[in-house]
Design an enzyme around this catalytic site. Structure first.
Site, PDB file in Angstrom:
ATOM      1  N   ARG A  53       0.858  -1.198   0.000  1.00 23.72           N
ATOM      2  CA  ARG A  53       0.000   0.000   0.000  1.00 23.72           C
ATOM      3  C   ARG A  53       0.891   1.244   0.000  1.00 23.72           C
ATOM      4  O   ARG A  53       0.626   2.222  -0.680  1.00 23.72           O
ATOM      5  CB  ARG A  53      -0.969   0.027   1.184  1.00 23.72           C
ATOM      6  N   TYR A 105     -16.442  17.220 -14.615  1.00 23.81           N
ATOM      7  CA  TYR A 105     -16.844  15.812 -14.751  1.00 23.81           C
ATOM      8  C   TYR A 105     -17.879  15.434 -13.677  1.00 23.81           C
ATOM      9  O   TYR A 105     -17.750  15.859 -12.513  1.00 23.81           O
ATOM     10  CB  TYR A 105     -15.590  14.938 -14.614  1.00 23.81           C
ATOM     11  N   ASP A 177      -7.628  18.778 -14.134  1.00 23.29           N
ATOM     12  CA  ASP A 177      -7.946  17.453 -14.670  1.00 23.29           C
ATOM     13  C   ASP A 177      -7.512  17.431 -16.135  1.00 23.29           C
ATOM     14  O   ASP A 177      -8.101  18.099 -16.981  1.00 23.29           O
ATOM     15  CB  ASP A 177      -9.459  17.209 -14.521  1.00 23.29           C
ATOM     16  N   LYS A 202      -8.871   6.382 -19.356  1.00 27.00           N
ATOM     17  CA  LYS A 202      -9.195   6.877 -20.695  1.00 27.00           C
ATOM     18  C   LYS A 202      -7.964   6.758 -21.615  1.00 27.00           C
ATOM     19  O   LYS A 202      -7.490   5.673 -21.827  1.00 27.00           O
ATOM     20  CB  LYS A 202      -9.716   8.308 -20.590  1.00 27.00           C
TER      21      LYS A 202
HETATM   22  C1  LIG Z   1     -13.650   9.436 -16.431  1.00 29.45           C
HETATM   23  C2  LIG Z   1     -13.238  10.754 -15.911  1.00 29.45           C
HETATM   24  C3  LIG Z   1     -12.955  10.939 -14.546  1.00 29.45           C
HETATM   25  C4  LIG Z   1     -13.125   9.853 -13.516  1.00 29.45           C
HETATM   26  O1  LIG Z   1     -12.203   8.834 -13.666  1.00 29.45           O
HETATM   27  P1  LIG Z   1     -12.460   7.299 -13.252  1.00 29.45           P
HETATM   28  O2  LIG Z   1     -11.236   6.621 -13.696  1.00 29.45           O
HETATM   29  O3  LIG Z   1     -13.706   6.860 -13.961  1.00 29.45           O
HETATM   30  O4  LIG Z   1     -12.673   7.283 -11.771  1.00 29.45           O
HETATM   31  C5  LIG Z   1     -12.522  12.191 -14.144  1.00 29.45           C
HETATM   32  N1  LIG Z   1     -12.392  13.213 -15.030  1.00 29.45           N
HETATM   33  C6  LIG Z   1     -12.672  13.066 -16.333  1.00 29.45           C
HETATM   34  C7  LIG Z   1     -12.517  14.235 -17.250  1.00 29.45           C
HETATM   35  C8  LIG Z   1     -13.107  11.837 -16.823  1.00 29.45           C
HETATM   36  O5  LIG Z   1     -13.393  11.705 -18.132  1.00 29.45           O
END
Ligand SMILES: *Cc1c(COP(=O)(O)O)cnc(C)c1O
Length: 399
Positions: A53, A105, A177, A202
């Site tokens: 961890r 998001y 982000d 993604k």
């Molecule tokens: C999918 C997404 C998230 C969240 O991420 P997860 O891996 O699904 O927890 C946060 N910000 C953006 C812009 C996203 O497309």
């Protein structure tokens, strides 16, 4: 951190330190260390790892990789994008206030409104395309300004440098982000952002196979504080998923460059199409954020959205699309068509949705690696099929 002058495509494959292979065996891939604990050589020697961890060699290789790509100091890998984002928010304390991009998001919206508020951390949502609104919304106790650019699904662009200046003038941190652009096209730390966050689910992993999140801090002090929270919270990325993500990152350049080129062609095609009302893509010169985006990013990415005309039936359109999968998520080798009104923004009341430009005719398209001609032909036939022709109605009446 990275001092070499290679292009990012090269650094995705090699490290700038030159340690491209595993030292003991010369293996070209980082081994998957499936070990929760580590033997301690002597009574009081605790070695580099004690418990996974707190640290795992496979995860560490990934964490060093993303720190280098983002040109930050400390990288941290989490079990999801939301784990990375929520852990970063845990740097705040009760009584603090955050400014958040209005069209953030959905999962971040939920965390800020439903979880941070319980911890007595206040928030204000603000339209970040307008810097004067950002400056006006800063309060005495504002500690973080949270940016998402381009934002989802209308691809609104925030001037990163402008927000960083406002934050610095008010002693706030900035979080960004970077999921849509990735380190390939946008380097927020170089523009002054303090913490960069990713849903690595993604583009970074790119194959719709894992859920993962990453954070990179601009300095060591923030890195230490975030690493402490990561270890305390415990939402770390496992060794096998860390390996898969490292593999995905190697091909990011090839994938995202190709998909972005296709996305620009598709955006241009849709922009000219009589059955399409609007196309949202920062690579189009008609996009309101095009100028700002071009100054701060080196690519436009592989996600666009478009609104179909009233005479096109959304349901029929989806039923006739053949190539993209119809799903939530984005950033994969396969194209993904999403319908925000029923998917990512289903929980939002219709008037709230409409005010954010998310109408019942809006689709988001994450462009994959299929051939551009096939994707355009597919969109074309589905639009034609879903077009409710005036003459047809007349024809029916005529009978
Ligand atoms: C999918 C997404 C998230 C969240 O991420 P997860 O891996 O699904 O927890 C946060 N910000 C953006 C812009 C996203 O497309």
């Amino acid at each position: 951190m990275s001092t070499n002058k290679n292009h990012l495509e090269t650094n995705l494959i090699h490290t700038s330190s030159g340690l491209d292979v595993e030292q003991k065996t010369g293996a070209v891939n980082v081994p998957i260390y499936l070990s929760s604990t580590y033997h301690q050589e002597t009574f009081d020697d605790f070695g580099p790892y004690d418990y996974s961890r707190s640290g795992n060699p496979t995860r560490q290789a990934l964490e060093e990789k993303i720190a280098e790509l983002e040109e930050g100091v400390r990288g941290l890998a989490f079990s999801s994008g939301m784990a990375a984002i929520s852990t970063a928010f845990m740097l705040l304390s009760a009584g603090d206030h955050v400014l958040v991009s209005k069209d953030v998001y959905g999962g971040t919206f939920r965390f800020v409104t439903k979880v941070l508020s319980k911890l007595k951390i206040e928030h204000t949502f603000v339209d970040m395309t307008d810097l004067s609104k950002v400056a006006e919304a800063v309060e005495e106790n504002t500690k973080v300004i949270y940016i998402e650019t381009p934002s989802n699904p209308c691809m609104n662009i925030t001037d990163i440098k402008g927000v960083v200046e406002i934050a610095k003038a008010n002693n706030c941190l900035t979080f960004l982000d970077n999921t849509f652009m990735t380190s390939l096209y946008q380097k927020p730390i170089n523009i002054g952002v303090d913490i960069v966050l990713h849903s690595a689910t993604k583009f970074l992993s790119g194959h719709s196979d894992i859920i993962a999140g990453l954070a990179v801090t601009k300095n060591g002090e923030l890195g230490e504080r975030l690493a402490f929270l990561q270890n305390s919270f415990g939402s770390i990325l496992g060794a096998q998923d860390s390996y898969l993500l490292l593999q995905g990152i190697k091909t990011l350049g090839a994938r995202l460059n190709s998909s972005s080129k296709t996305a620009l062609d598709i955006a241009g095609y849709l922009n000219e199409h009589p059955l399409i009302n609007m196309v949202f893509y920062p690579g189009l010169s008609s996009h309101p954020g095009h100028g700002t985006h071009s100054r701060q990013s080196t690519g436009s990415g592989a996600v666009l959205s478009f609104e179909i005309a009233d005479v096109v039936e959304a349901k029929t359109f989806v039923e006739h699309i053949r190539i993209p999968i119809f799903a939530v998520s984005l950033g994969a080798v396969e194209s993904i068509l999403s319908y925000p009104a029923n998917m990512s923004h289903a929980a939002m009341p219709e008037h709230e949705r409409e005010s954010r430009g998310i109408s019942n005719g809006l689709f988001r398209f994450s462009v994959g690696l299929e051939h551009v001609d096939d994707l355009i032909a597919d969109l074309d036939q589905a639009l034609q099929t879903a077009y409710v022709r005036e003459e047809e109605t007349v024809g029916v009446r005529g009978i």
